[in-house]
Each structure stands twice: as C-alpha cells, then as structure tokens.
Enzyme design. Structure first.
Site, PDB file in Angstrom:
ATOM      1  N   ASP A  32     -18.488  -2.379   0.043  1.00  0.00           N
ATOM      2  CA  ASP A  32     -17.427  -1.461  -0.370  1.00  0.00           C
ATOM      3  C   ASP A  32     -18.001  -0.506  -1.420  1.00  0.00           C
ATOM      4  O   ASP A  32     -18.748  -0.914  -2.305  1.00  0.00           O
ATOM      5  CB  ASP A  32     -16.257  -2.271  -0.957  1.00  0.00           C
ATOM      6  CG  ASP A  32     -14.970  -1.484  -1.002  1.00  0.00           C
ATOM      7  OD1 ASP A  32     -14.011  -1.860  -0.310  1.00  0.00           O
ATOM      8  OD2 ASP A  32     -14.907  -0.468  -1.749  1.00  0.00           O
ATOM      9  N   THR A 133      -5.677   3.096  13.343  1.00  0.00           N
ATOM     10  CA  THR A 133      -4.256   3.234  13.018  1.00  0.00           C
ATOM     11  C   THR A 133      -3.449   3.761  14.194  1.00  0.00           C
ATOM     12  O   THR A 133      -3.994   4.457  15.060  1.00  0.00           O
ATOM     13  CB  THR A 133      -4.119   4.214  11.825  1.00  0.00           C
ATOM     14  OG1 THR A 133      -2.751   4.525  11.622  1.00  0.00           O
ATOM     15  CG2 THR A 133      -4.856   5.528  12.074  1.00  0.00           C
ATOM     16  N   ASP A 134      -2.140   3.502  14.180  1.00  0.00           N
ATOM     17  CA  ASP A 134      -1.260   4.078  15.210  1.00  0.00           C
ATOM     18  C   ASP A 134      -1.070   5.581  15.002  1.00  0.00           C
ATOM     19  O   ASP A 134      -0.557   6.268  15.889  1.00  0.00           O
ATOM     20  CB  ASP A 134       0.101   3.357  15.245  1.00  0.00           C
ATOM     21  CG  ASP A 134       0.892   3.441  13.940  1.00  0.00           C
ATOM     22  OD1 ASP A 134       0.374   3.995  12.950  1.00  0.00           O
ATOM     23  OD2 ASP A 134       2.034   2.955  13.922  1.00  0.00           O
TER      24      ASP A 134
HETATM   25  P1  NAD Z   1      -7.406   1.045   1.318  1.00  0.00           P
HETATM   26  O1  NAD Z   1      -7.402   2.485   0.927  1.00  0.00           O
HETATM   27  O2  NAD Z   1      -6.535   0.092   0.589  1.00  0.00           O
HETATM   28  O3  NAD Z   1      -8.900   0.473   1.224  1.00  0.00           O
HETATM   29  C1  NAD Z   1     -10.005   1.166   1.689  1.00  0.00           C
HETATM   30  C2  NAD Z   1     -11.267   0.511   1.117  1.00  0.00           C
HETATM   31  O4  NAD Z   1     -12.398   1.218   1.641  1.00  0.00           O
HETATM   32  C3  NAD Z   1     -11.362   0.569  -0.399  1.00  0.00           C
HETATM   33  O5  NAD Z   1     -11.761  -0.692  -0.914  1.00  0.00           O
HETATM   34  C4  NAD Z   1     -12.430   1.620  -0.663  1.00  0.00           C
HETATM   35  O6  NAD Z   1     -13.165   1.402  -1.850  1.00  0.00           O
HETATM   36  C5  NAD Z   1     -13.316   1.472   0.581  1.00  0.00           C
HETATM   37  N1  NAD Z   1     -14.066   2.703   0.895  1.00  0.00           N
HETATM   38  C6  NAD Z   1     -13.568   3.973   0.971  1.00  0.00           C
HETATM   39  N2  NAD Z   1     -14.571   4.833   1.261  1.00  0.00           N
HETATM   40  C7  NAD Z   1     -15.709   4.080   1.403  1.00  0.00           C
HETATM   41  C8  NAD Z   1     -17.064   4.398   1.711  1.00  0.00           C
HETATM   42  N3  NAD Z   1     -17.460   5.655   1.914  1.00  0.00           N
HETATM   43  N4  NAD Z   1     -17.949   3.385   1.797  1.00  0.00           N
HETATM   44  C9  NAD Z   1     -17.566   2.098   1.570  1.00  0.00           C
HETATM   45  N5  NAD Z   1     -16.312   1.747   1.237  1.00  0.00           N
HETATM   46  C10 NAD Z   1     -15.388   2.735   1.157  1.00  0.00           C
HETATM   47  O7  NAD Z   1      -7.094   1.032   2.875  1.00  0.00           O
HETATM   48  P2  NAD Z   1      -6.286  -0.031   3.748  1.00  0.00           P
HETATM   49  O8  NAD Z   1      -4.848   0.303   3.717  1.00  0.00           O
HETATM   50  O9  NAD Z   1      -6.757  -1.395   3.384  1.00  0.00           O
HETATM   51  O10 NAD Z   1      -6.822   0.343   5.222  1.00  0.00           O
HETATM   52  C11 NAD Z   1      -7.992  -0.284   5.740  1.00  0.00           C
HETATM   53  C12 NAD Z   1      -8.259   0.260   7.135  1.00  0.00           C
HETATM   54  O11 NAD Z   1      -7.154  -0.005   7.978  1.00  0.00           O
HETATM   55  C13 NAD Z   1      -8.474   1.770   7.188  1.00  0.00           C
HETATM   56  O12 NAD Z   1      -9.489   2.041   8.116  1.00  0.00           O
HETATM   57  C14 NAD Z   1      -7.135   2.327   7.656  1.00  0.00           C
HETATM   58  O13 NAD Z   1      -7.314   3.537   8.355  1.00  0.00           O
HETATM   59  C15 NAD Z   1      -6.671   1.205   8.569  1.00  0.00           C
HETATM   60  N6  NAD Z   1      -5.205   1.062   8.713  1.00  0.00           N
HETATM   61  C16 NAD Z   1      -4.394   0.995   7.606  1.00  0.00           C
HETATM   62  C17 NAD Z   1      -3.017   0.797   7.765  1.00  0.00           C
HETATM   63  C18 NAD Z   1      -2.088   0.682   6.569  1.00  0.00           C
HETATM   64  O14 NAD Z   1      -0.875   0.612   6.761  1.00  0.00           O
HETATM   65  N7  NAD Z   1      -2.574   0.608   5.335  1.00  0.00           N
HETATM   66  C19 NAD Z   1      -2.487   0.690   9.039  1.00  0.00           C
HETATM   67  C20 NAD Z   1      -3.340   0.777  10.153  1.00  0.00           C
HETATM   68  C21 NAD Z   1      -4.700   0.950   9.957  1.00  0.00           C
HETATM   69  O1  TDX Z   2       6.776   8.424  -2.131  1.00  0.00           O
HETATM   70  C1  TDX Z   2       6.845   8.377  -0.896  1.00  0.00           C
HETATM   71  N1  TDX Z   2       7.995   8.795  -0.282  1.00  0.00           N
HETATM   72  C2  TDX Z   2       8.153   8.784   1.071  1.00  0.00           C
HETATM   73  O2  TDX Z   2       9.215   9.170   1.592  1.00  0.00           O
HETATM   74  C3  TDX Z   2       5.761   7.900  -0.080  1.00  0.00           C
HETATM   75  C4  TDX Z   2       4.466   7.437  -0.709  1.00  0.00           C
HETATM   76  C5  TDX Z   2       5.934   7.890   1.295  1.00  0.00           C
HETATM   77  N2  TDX Z   2       7.083   8.329   1.858  1.00  0.00           N
HETATM   78  C6  TDX Z   2       7.231   8.268   3.329  1.00  0.00           C
HETATM   79  C7  TDX Z   2       6.128   8.916   4.141  1.00  0.00           C
HETATM   80  C8  TDX Z   2       6.086   8.056   5.389  1.00  0.00           C
HETATM   81  O3  TDX Z   2       7.065   8.502   6.315  1.00  0.00           O
HETATM   82  O4  TDX Z   2       7.185   6.876   3.680  1.00  0.00           O
HETATM   83  C9  TDX Z   2       6.465   6.666   4.903  1.00  0.00           C
HETATM   84  C10 TDX Z   2       5.265   5.769   4.632  1.00  0.00           C
HETATM   85  O5  TDX Z   2       4.367   6.506   3.832  1.00  0.00           O
HETATM   86  P1  TDX Z   2       2.927   5.925   3.411  1.00  0.00           P
HETATM   87  O6  TDX Z   2       3.106   4.620   2.731  1.00  0.00           O
HETATM   88  O7  TDX Z   2       2.182   7.008   2.704  1.00  0.00           O
HETATM   89  O8  TDX Z   2       2.293   5.584   4.848  1.00  0.00           O
HETATM   90  P2  TDX Z   2       2.004   6.480   6.145  1.00  0.00           P
HETATM   91  O9  TDX Z   2       1.859   7.899   5.818  1.00  0.00           O
HETATM   92  O10 TDX Z   2       3.042   6.108   7.181  1.00  0.00           O
HETATM   93  O11 TDX Z   2       0.570   5.888   6.564  1.00  0.00           O
HETATM   94  C11 TDX Z   2       0.304   4.471   6.469  1.00  0.00           C
HETATM   95  O12 TDX Z   2       0.382   3.845   7.725  1.00  0.00           O
HETATM   96  C12 TDX Z   2      -0.655   4.084   8.643  1.00  0.00           C
HETATM   97  C13 TDX Z   2      -1.041   4.194   5.822  1.00  0.00           C
HETATM   98  O13 TDX Z   2      -1.128   4.852   4.566  1.00  0.00           O
HETATM   99  C14 TDX Z   2      -2.180   4.606   6.721  1.00  0.00           C
HETATM  100  O14 TDX Z   2      -3.427   4.245   6.145  1.00  0.00           O
HETATM  101  C15 TDX Z   2      -2.016   3.892   8.044  1.00  0.00           C
HETATM  102  O15 TDX Z   2      -3.010   4.310   8.936  1.00  0.00           O
END
Ligand code: NAD
Ligand code: TDX
Length: 355
Positions: A32, A133-134
């Site tokens: 990371d 991601t979706d």
């Molecule tokens: P996050 O932002 O919480 O974590 C990302 C991690 O990647 C961090 O620890 C960061 O330090 C590391 N990172 C970023 N750039 C880097 C680099 N250049 N080299 C090495 N490490 C690096 O993200 P998350 O929510 O845990 O998402 C993880 C994965 O899942 C992502 O690929 C995201 O697209 C995917 N994903 C997330 C969601 C969601 O709802 N959060 C849903 C579907 C898919």
């Molecule tokens: O303050 C807010 N107010 C608000 O209305 C924030 C932070 C978000 N929102 C809305 C935007 C979206 O419709 O809520 C929904 C969820 O927002 P986020 O938590 O920013 O997620 P989203 O944009 O849906 O994307 C997330 O899901 C897919 C993750 O961040 C991505 O990494 C993942 O791929």
C-alpha cells in the site's frame, strides 16, 4: 498459500486481510502507498500475526513491485489499491488516471513477468484478481433493471471511467498474454473502518458533531448496499475458487435512496445515542439539501445471481443488521476515526515491514 493484497490499508482491503488472517492459514503481504485513504490502524488487530507482512509501495513503481514479487512469491494477487472517491475524481482526476490506469498497467506487466517464469504447477494455479466496481456500468434507467456481467460499460465520472479502463486492461492481458485473471464488480460497501468522506460514515460523524447532513440534489439517488465483510468473503471465494477469466457481480440486494439511508442513520442514533450536541433536538433536523454532484448516477443495482449460483456465496447481513452494527462501531471506535478527522493518523503508522 501466499496472497499479495494491494490497498490493504484501505477500507475493503483491510477487511479482506482481517478475514484471511482470522479465518485461514494463508500468508498475506499487504502492499500500500498509504495515501490519505490508507491507514494501518485498520489492520492493527491482525498485524502482529506471523501470517502478515507489509511494504509501503506505490503500484506505479515497477522496480519496487518486481522486488516484492521476487521475495514474497505470491500464489494469488488481489488488487484493490485505487483512488476510490467519486467527488475527489471530479475535483482532481490526475491521481485517478495515474493509479487506476497507469498503476494497473504497471502491476499487470510486473505480474506477467513474474508469472511467466514460474514453474509449471505454480504457473497454472496462479491468479490475478482485479477488484472493480458496479459504477463501470453507468446508471440504470428502468426501476427494475439490474446490472449483469454482460451489461455494456458506460462510466459517468472520472473515477468510474478510470476503473472501466483498468477492467479493459486486465481482460486484454488475459486474452493477449494468457495471464490467469478473475474480475469482480461490486456495489456500494459500508461497514467499519470506512474513510469518513463516503456517505454513511460522513453522515454518522457529522450527526454526532451536530453538523449538517448534506444530501446531494433531491437525495433520491439509489445505491445497492453491501456490508464490507460480506464483500471480503466473496472476494476470497472468487480469488481461490473461480475459473480463470470469469467475472462476477457482487451485491447485497439492498437498494435504498440516499435520503432513506440518512433517515435510517438518524433513527438508529436517536435510539442508541440520544445524547445530542447542545442545541440539537433531533438528528433528522440536520439534513440539508445541497447542489447535486455533476454527472451524478441516479441508480445502481446488482444482479448477484451468478456468484450465488456458481460459487454459493450469499450475503450474511441485511442492511438493517449491518447498518446497526456500523453505527455502533463508529460510536465505539472514536480512537480510529478522530485521528482520521484530525488528519494526523499518519503519525500512528504501526505496520511491520518484511516480505
Ligand atoms: P480506499 O480508498 O478505502 O482504499 C484504497 C487503498 O489503496 C488505500 O489504502 C490507499 O492508500 C491505497 N492506494 C491508493 N493509491 C495507491 C497506489 N498508487 N499504490 C498503492 N496503494 C495505493 O478504497 P476502498 O473503498 O477500500 O476500495 C478498494 C477497491 O474496491 C477499489 O479498487 C475500489 O474501486 C473498489 N470498490 C470499492 C467500493 C466501495 O463501495 N468502497 C465498491 C466496489 C468496488
Ligand atoms: O455527502 C454526501 N452526500 C450525498 O448525497 C456524500 C459523500 C454522498 N452523497 C451521495 C452520492 C451517492 O449517490 O450518496 C451516494 C453515495 O456516495 P459515496 O459514498 O461517495 O459513494 P458512490 O459515489 O456511490 O461510490 C461508492 O460506491 C462505488 C464508492 O465510493 C466507490 O469507490 C465504489 O466504486
């Protein structure tokens, strides 16, 4: 078995690492960069294990990647490292293009070099699991439509376009070079250790501080919520048992409008934590409607029947049980989130090096 997890200091990567160490005998190397989103406190419950090691590496750094592949000798790579927040990708897309496109290209090339020189047995069992991601599918028009594994890509934001690019690269490295890949596309995750820029932790912590709860636009956008520990179980299952080249959609069958999510958080806080900051009578009164996100996708919803049918995965949490646990977790874990809000959790890094 040895599993290299990229992005293991992030929200989902840390859940994957906790699951692997707590529930299997596999060894994990967490690599990371520790960007603003990376926090080694999220793996502190397992980082003392002899199964765990950590290297601070940027996936854009090919030389550093080559070195850890050669010393750790992974059987599986689970690639989660990414820039992940849509709003940040609108404010400044650069890091998204670097990490989510160029970083994936660099990682694929180093993985290919490593995989090519493996002995026959190890080579045929190796897997590169790309976590996506979706959002690559864009948004859904009809109320009953669902994203399937064959839905055409139509990303809307710089973030989702960068993730779509990375999915194409991964599939091209499989088709052209034979790299043994598997790919997953998941819906919105929630749960413990999520960085408080994302909707659910942002709303919980703002409510506790008596700050406004900003809903974008009319708050009627729909997301399909999955508890992060259900996602982590699905990911390990795919990484260890899915046939090469396959893609699986992962989702929780929990479609909710953003405004419903925020109301549910407020109701839970009224029940579990009725003591409010001075001058606040009701958490719901903190809800405000603010300017919409540009290009805001209206609705996401996943058809997860393929992973359920082929691999037997089912989510264990409903949104009601998972959200209650999540609100309680943030109430109980101020020691995790206060340094994050203060921006000085970088001072608390406690990772072990090794490989
Ligand atoms: P996050 O932002 O919480 O974590 C990302 C991690 O990647 C961090 O620890 C960061 O330090 C590391 N990172 C970023 N750039 C880097 C680099 N250049 N080299 C090495 N490490 C690096 O993200 P998350 O929510 O845990 O998402 C993880 C994965 O899942 C992502 O690929 C995201 O697209 C995917 N994903 C997330 C969601 C969601 O709802 N959060 C849903 C579907 C898919
Ligand atoms: O303050 C807010 N107010 C608000 O209305 C924030 C932070 C978000 N929102 C809305 C935007 C979206 O419709 O809520 C929904 C969820 O927002 P986020 O938590 O920013 O997620 P989203 O944009 O849906 O994307 C997330 O899901 C897919 C993750 O961040 C991505 O990494 C993942 O791929």
């Amino acid at each position: 078995m040895k599993i290299m997890v990229t992005g293991g200091a992030g929200f989902i990567g840390s859940a994957v690492i906790r699951h692997i160490i707590n529930d299997t005998s596999c060894h994990v190397l967490n690599i990371d960069k520790l960007t603003y989103a990376g926090n080694l406190n999220s793996v502190s419950s397992v980082s003392g294990s002899s199964q765990y090691s950590f290297k601070q590496i940027d996936i854009c750094d090919s030389a550093a990647l080559k070195s850890v592949f050669s010393t750790f000798q992974p059987d599986i790579v689970m690639h989660l490292a990414a820039e992940s927040h849509v709003d940040r990708s609108i404010d400044g897309p650069d890091a998204f293009m670097e990490t989510n496109i160029m970083g994936v290209y660099k990682l694929l090339e180093v993985t290919r070099g490593y995989w090519n020189q493996l002995p026959k047995d190890k080579k045929s069992n190796f897997r590169f699991h790309h976590i996506s991601t979706d959002e690559v599918y864009g948004d859904l028009e009809g109320e009953n439509d669902l994203f399937t594994e064959t839905t055409p890509y139509a990303p809307s934001s710089p973030y989702s376009a960068s993730k779509a690019s990375s999915d194409h690269l991964v599939r091209a490295w499989h088709r052209t070079f034979g790299l043994p890949i598997v790919l997953t596309n998941c819906s919105n995750n929630y749960g413990p250790f999520q960085f408080p820029e994302k909707l659910i932790p942002h709303m919980i912590l703002n409510a506790l501080a008596g700050k406004p709860l900003p809903l974008y636009g009319k708050g009627n956008q729909i997301r399909d919520w999955l508890h992060v520990e259900d996602h982590a179980r699905a990911l390990l299952l795919v990484a260890t048992s899915a046939p090469i080249g396959k893609t699986y959609n992962i989702g929780g069958h929990n479609e909710m409008q953003n405004v419903e999510v925020v109301h549910a958080i407020c109701d839970l806080l009224e029940e579990i934590h009725p003591e409010k900051p001075e001058g606040i009578n009701n958490y719901q009164n903190l809800i405000t409607y603010v300017t919409d996100r540009p290009g805001h996708d209206r609705r996401y919803a996943i058809d997860a029947s393929k992973i359920e049918r082929e691999l037997g995965w089912r989510p264990a949490e409903t949104f009601q049980t998972g959200l209650r646990k999540t609100v309680q977790w943030y109430l109980d874990n101020k020691s995790w989130w206060q340094p994050v809000l203060d921006g000085n959790y970088h001072l608390n890094r406690i990772g072990k090096s090794g490989g």
